[in-house]
Enzyme design. Structure first.
Site, PDB file in Angstrom:
ATOM      1  N   HIS A 140       0.795  -1.235   0.000  1.00 13.70           N
ATOM      2  CA  HIS A 140       0.000   0.000   0.000  1.00 13.70           C
ATOM      3  C   HIS A 140       0.828   1.286   0.000  1.00 13.70           C
ATOM      4  O   HIS A 140       0.501   2.250   0.697  1.00 13.70           O
ATOM      5  CB  HIS A 140      -0.959   0.010   1.196  1.00 13.70           C
ATOM      6  CG  HIS A 140      -2.033  -1.022   1.129  1.00 13.70           C
ATOM      7  ND1 HIS A 140      -2.536  -1.523  -0.053  1.00 13.70           N
ATOM      8  CD2 HIS A 140      -2.731  -1.662   2.124  1.00 13.70           C
ATOM      9  CE1 HIS A 140      -3.487  -2.405   0.198  1.00 13.70           C
ATOM     10  NE2 HIS A 140      -3.610  -2.525   1.507  1.00 13.70           N
ATOM     11  N   HIS A 213      -9.481   2.072   0.550  1.00 15.32           N
ATOM     12  CA  HIS A 213      -9.450   0.930   1.455  1.00 15.32           C
ATOM     13  C   HIS A 213     -10.510   1.047   2.562  1.00 15.32           C
ATOM     14  O   HIS A 213     -10.242   0.722   3.719  1.00 15.32           O
ATOM     15  CB  HIS A 213      -8.060   0.816   2.072  1.00 15.32           C
ATOM     16  CG  HIS A 213      -7.679  -0.562   2.508  1.00 15.32           C
ATOM     17  ND1 HIS A 213      -8.396  -1.273   3.456  1.00 15.32           N
ATOM     18  CD2 HIS A 213      -6.656  -1.372   2.139  1.00 15.32           C
ATOM     19  CE1 HIS A 213      -7.817  -2.450   3.648  1.00 15.32           C
ATOM     20  NE2 HIS A 213      -6.761  -2.537   2.855  1.00 15.32           N
ATOM     21  N   GLU A 351     -11.608  -3.498  -2.622  1.00 17.83           N
ATOM     22  CA  GLU A 351     -10.627  -2.557  -3.157  1.00 17.83           C
ATOM     23  C   GLU A 351     -10.496  -2.778  -4.658  1.00 17.83           C
ATOM     24  O   GLU A 351      -9.916  -3.773  -5.100  1.00 17.83           O
ATOM     25  CB  GLU A 351      -9.279  -2.756  -2.472  1.00 17.83           C
ATOM     26  CG  GLU A 351      -9.331  -2.695  -0.958  1.00 17.83           C
ATOM     27  CD  GLU A 351      -8.192  -3.465  -0.322  1.00 17.83           C
ATOM     28  OE1 GLU A 351      -7.014  -3.135  -0.595  1.00 17.83           O
ATOM     29  OE2 GLU A 351      -8.476  -4.432   0.428  1.00 17.83           O
TER      30      GLU A 351
END
Length: 387
Positions: A140, A213, A351
Site C-alpha cells: 500500500h 481501502h 478494493e
C-alpha cells in the site's frame, strides 16, 4: 346582493385551502435535506499543519465525511430499510488516532495499492527498491504512502457535492520513480452513490495502482461481524497467492472452490474451509478476483446485501480486479468510534484495482504509466435498500 355572503364564504374557503396547501408544501420542503459540502477544522498533524474535514450531503440525507489527511473516508451514513441513517464504515474518533494507528480505514491508497514482492521491481532495465512493511513485501505505498500525506482540497458545491484532492509525489518518494501528479475526486451523487475518480500523470516511467481501502459493515455501527453479509462477485477467476499473499502468477477458476461468489453467497459459508490452501494463506478471504467484462469499461464488480438492515451496496469500476478482504487481521486492539473495539471479521473491503505485484508479472495487465499518458479510473459505491 343576496349572492354576496355566498361569494365571501367561497373566497374564505379558497383562501384556507390555499394556505393549507402552502403550509403542506413548506412542511415537505423542510423535510428535504439541502445538498452541499461543509468544511470544518479536523485537527493538527505532528508537523503543525492543519487538516480539515469535509462533510458532503445529498438531498436524501446521505452524508460522506472525508479528510484531506490521507484522503480518508471518515464516515459514510446511509439509510436502512426503515429510513434510519447509520455509518456503514469502520472509523476512528479523531485525527490523532488516524495518525497513530490506522489499519488503512477509509484510506486513499498509493502510489501502489496492494503488494509488491520483496519491495522490488524492474522498469526499463533499472531495479527499484521500495520500503518493506508486510511479511517481507511492500504494501500500500510503503512507510508514508498516500494515506499518510496531506492533500490539497478543493470543495465543489452543487446538487452532487464533490471534493477534489490533489497531491504530487516526488521522484524517488518511497522508492518510486517520477514526479507523479495525482488528482482524486469524491462525488456524492443524487442516487446515494459515492463516486471516486482517479487521475495521474508522470514525468518519468513509473507504476501506479490507486484504490480506496474503506472497511464496510452494512449493519450500521459495526454491530456484529460481516459473516452474514451476502456477497456476489462478478468474476470467474481469482488470483492465487503464496504464503505471503504474493501472486503465484496463476489465475484460478472459482468454480468448485470457496472463491465462487458468482451467485449470492453468505460470507461465512466457506470462509473457514481448512481444506483449501488459499483460504489458509489468507486467513479467510484476502485475494484479488479478476472481473468479467471489457477492460476499462464501467462494470458491476460486486454486490453486498445485509439482511437485518436491508442495506445493499453495489460496486462498479473500470478496474480489472477487486481485492475482497474480510478483516481477518482485526483483533479488537484497534478501538474505533465511541470506544468500540473492532474485532476479527467486523468488516469487509472491496478494493478496486489492478492485480497485486503486477510490475513483476509481465502477463498481468500493466500498471506502467509513461510521460504523456494519463492514468484514469473510476469506482462507484452505490447504496440502496430492500425489505
Amino acid at each position: 346582493m343576496k349572492l354576496l355572503p355566498q361569494l365571501l364564504s367561497l373566497a374564505l374557503l379558497t383562501s384556507c385551502l390555499t394556505m393549507t396547501s402552502c403550509s403542506s408544501k413548506k412542511e415537505n420542503q423542510s423535510d428535504e435535506k439541502k445538498a452541499g459540502i461543509e468544511k470544518t477544522a479536523y485537527g493538527q498533524l505532528p508537523d503543525g499543519r492543519e487538516a480539515d474535514l469535509f462533510t458532503l450531503t445529498n438531498a436524501s440525507g446521505m452524508t460522506a465525511q472525508i479528510t484531506n489527511y490521507g484522503g480518508i473516508i471518515v464516515g459514510l451514513k446511509t439509510p436502512d430499510k426503515d429510513g434510519k441513517f447509520e455509518d456503514v464504515t469502520l472509523g476512528l474518533d479523531s485525527l490523532s488516532s488516524y495518525v497513530k494507528n490506522n489499519p488503512f480505514f477509509g484510506a486513499l491508497v498509493g502510489r501502489y495499492g496492494n503488494r509488491i514482492a520483496k519491495g522490488k521491481f524492474t522498469l526499463d532495465g533499472k531495479t527499484y527498491t521500495l520500503f518493506i512493511n508486510n511479511m517481507g513485501n511492500h504494501l500500500h505505498g510503503g512507510k508514508v504512502g498516500f494515506d499518510k500525506v496531506l492533500w490539497t482540497a478543493t470543495p465543489v458545491e452543487g446538487d452532487e457535492p464533490a471534493l477534489k484532492l490533489a497531491y504530487t509525489a516526488k521522484d524517488g518518494e518511497e522508492g518510486y520513480p517520477g514526479n507523479l501528479s495525482v488528482e482524486v475526486t469524491y462525488t456524492l451523487q443524487k442516487d446515494n452513490a459515492l463516486k471516486i475518480d482517479y487521475k495521474a500523470t508522470t514525468d518519468k516511467p513509473t507504476v501506479v495502482n490507486l484504490t480506496n481501502h474503506t472497511y464496510f459493515n452494512l449493519t450500521g455501527g459495526a454491530k456484529r461481524d460481516i459473516l452474514d453479509h451476502v456477497v456476489t462477485l462478478n468474476a470467474d477467476k481469482f488470483i492465487a497467492v503464496d504464503q505471503t499473499l504474493i501472486p503465484t502468477g496463476e489465475l484460478k477458476p472459482v468454480a468448485g472452490t470457496p472463491f465462487d461468489f458468482l451467485k449470492p453467497t453468505v460470507v461465512g459459508a466457506r470462509i473457514n474451509d481448512s481444506t483449501d490452501t488459499q483460504i489458509k494463506y489468507g486467513g479467510g478471504y484476502d485475494h484479488g478476483w479478476v472481473l468479467n467484462g471489457p477492460a476499462e469499461s464501467l462494470k458491476l464488480a460486486a454486490t453486498v446485501y445485509e439482511p437485518t438492515s436491508g442495506r445493499v451496496m453495489e460496486v462498479r469500476t473500470t478496474e480489472p480486479a477487486v481485492q475482497f478482504y474480510t478483516g481477518n487481521f482485526l483483533s479488537g486492539q484497534v478501538v474505533g468510534r465511541e470506544g468500540f473495539a473492532y474485532k476479527k471479521r467486523y468488516a469487509l473491503c472491496l478494493e478496486t484495482e489492478h492485480y497485486p505485484d503486477s510490475p513483476n508479472h509481465p502477463a498481468f495487465p500493466t500498471t506502467e504509466l509513461k510521460p504523456g499518458q494519463t492514468y484514469k479510473t473510476t469506482t462507484i459505491y452505490q447504496f440502496s435498500t430492500k425489505k
